[in-house]
Design an enzyme around this catalytic site. Structure first.
Site, short mmCIF file in Angstrom:
data_model
loop_
_atom_site.label_atom_id
_atom_site.label_comp_id
_atom_site.label_asym_id
_atom_site.label_seq_id
_atom_site.Cartn_x
_atom_site.Cartn_y
_atom_site.Cartn_z
N ASP A 51 39.01 57.16 80.96
CA ASP A 51 38.55 58.03 82.04
C ASP A 51 39.24 57.72 83.36
O ASP A 51 39.98 56.74 83.48
CB ASP A 51 37.04 57.88 82.22
CG ASP A 51 36.24 58.42 81.04
OD1 ASP A 51 36.70 59.40 80.43
OD2 ASP A 51 35.18 57.85 80.73
N TYR A 109 37.55 46.54 74.55
CA TYR A 109 37.51 46.72 76.00
C TYR A 109 36.99 45.45 76.67
O TYR A 109 36.20 44.70 76.08
CB TYR A 109 36.58 47.87 76.39
CG TYR A 109 37.13 49.26 76.16
CD1 TYR A 109 37.75 49.95 77.19
CD2 TYR A 109 37.02 49.88 74.92
CE1 TYR A 109 38.25 51.24 77.00
CE2 TYR A 109 37.52 51.16 74.71
CZ TYR A 109 38.13 51.83 75.75
OH TYR A 109 38.62 53.09 75.54
#
EC number: 5.4.99.12
Length: 264
Positions: A51, A109
């Site tokens: 994003d 992540y």
């Protein structure tokens, strides 16, 4: 010929990975650079679309080309044509059945929090900032309730387009490194905003607003409105993507920044 690339980028000044009209994206910048080297239009496929504001140290892409170039041309040439906040880390030829997204078996992540009363001046776009005390042990305890295959509706963005909320979390560790708190999470895949929504709720546990068991309760409720607010994008990094060993993709330090591969 199909080529895979390892990509690193600072997502601060981009509206996410995916190419969009009239706004800057990492994908568009990379495709423009590669197209110059190939002398034909290049379209890349990525392992995971990050994003706006999210960074990457371990993004993987592939593209097809008719151009005959040495691998160094794809790395050095692309880097010479890329903005300073995007870099190609490696390049290699891969078989036609390789796909950056569909061949991947897991994504990893890391979310980095600068945990100090005062905000940082140098890494302000590379870390998230939380000024209050965080109990990392309780955050770690809470995170263990998310391990395994579960319905992550409570940690899924309302506008998420994924067909299923089920994901398999392989590990989730929360560790402190001086003033930095790192949430390290690996799963087969992630629903939209999953890491940032989990992080927001773990922070609620860390600052004493909720008990660790609250995370288990949230998971069972399957209701996004009951979880904490979504954590900011600044501290999030896509650090690695796993593929079957027979593809032979390079293994690189995952970072980000000063962080070692093993945080325990």
């Amino acid at each position: 010929m199909r080529i895979a690339l390892g990509i690193e980028y600072d997502g601060t000044h981009y509206y996410g990975w995916q190419r969009q009209r009239e706004v800057k994206s990492v994908q568009e910048a990379l495709e423009k650079a590669l197209s110059k080297i190939a002398n034909h239009p290049v379209e890349v496929q990525c392992a995971g679309r990050t994003d706006a504001g999210v960074h990457g140290t371990g993004q993987v892409v592939h593209f097809d080309t008719t151009a005959e170039r040495q691998m160094v041309a794809w790395t050095m040439g692309a880097n010479a044509n890329l903005p300073k906040d995007i870099a190609v880390r490696w390049a290699m030829a891969v078989p036609d059945e390789f796909h950056a997204r569909f061949s991947a078996t897991a994504r990893r992540y890391r979310y980095v929090i600068y945990n100090h009363v005062y905000r940082p001046g140098i890494l302000n776009s590379g870390v998230s900032h939380y000024h209050g005390e965080l109990d990392v042990e309780k955050m770690q305890q809470a995170g263990q309730y998310l391990l395994g295959e579960n319905d992550f509706t409570s940690f899924r963005a309302v506008h998420c387009q994924s067909r299923s909320p089920w994901r398999n979390v392989m590990h989730l560790n929360v560790t402190r490194h001086g003033r930095y708190v790192v949430i390290d999470i690996k799963a087969n895949a992630f629903v939209h905003h999953m890491v940032r929504n989990i992080t927001g709720s773990l922070i609620a546990v860390g600052r004493g607003e909720q008990k660790p068991e609250w995370i288990q309760w949230l998971l069972a409720q399957k209701d996004r409105t009951l979880a904490a607010a979504t954590a900011k994008a600044e501290g999030l990094y896509l650090v690695s993507v796993d593929y079957p060993a027979h593809f032979g993709l390079p293994e690189m330090p995952i970072g980000p920044l000063f962080l070692p591969d093993n945080l325990n």
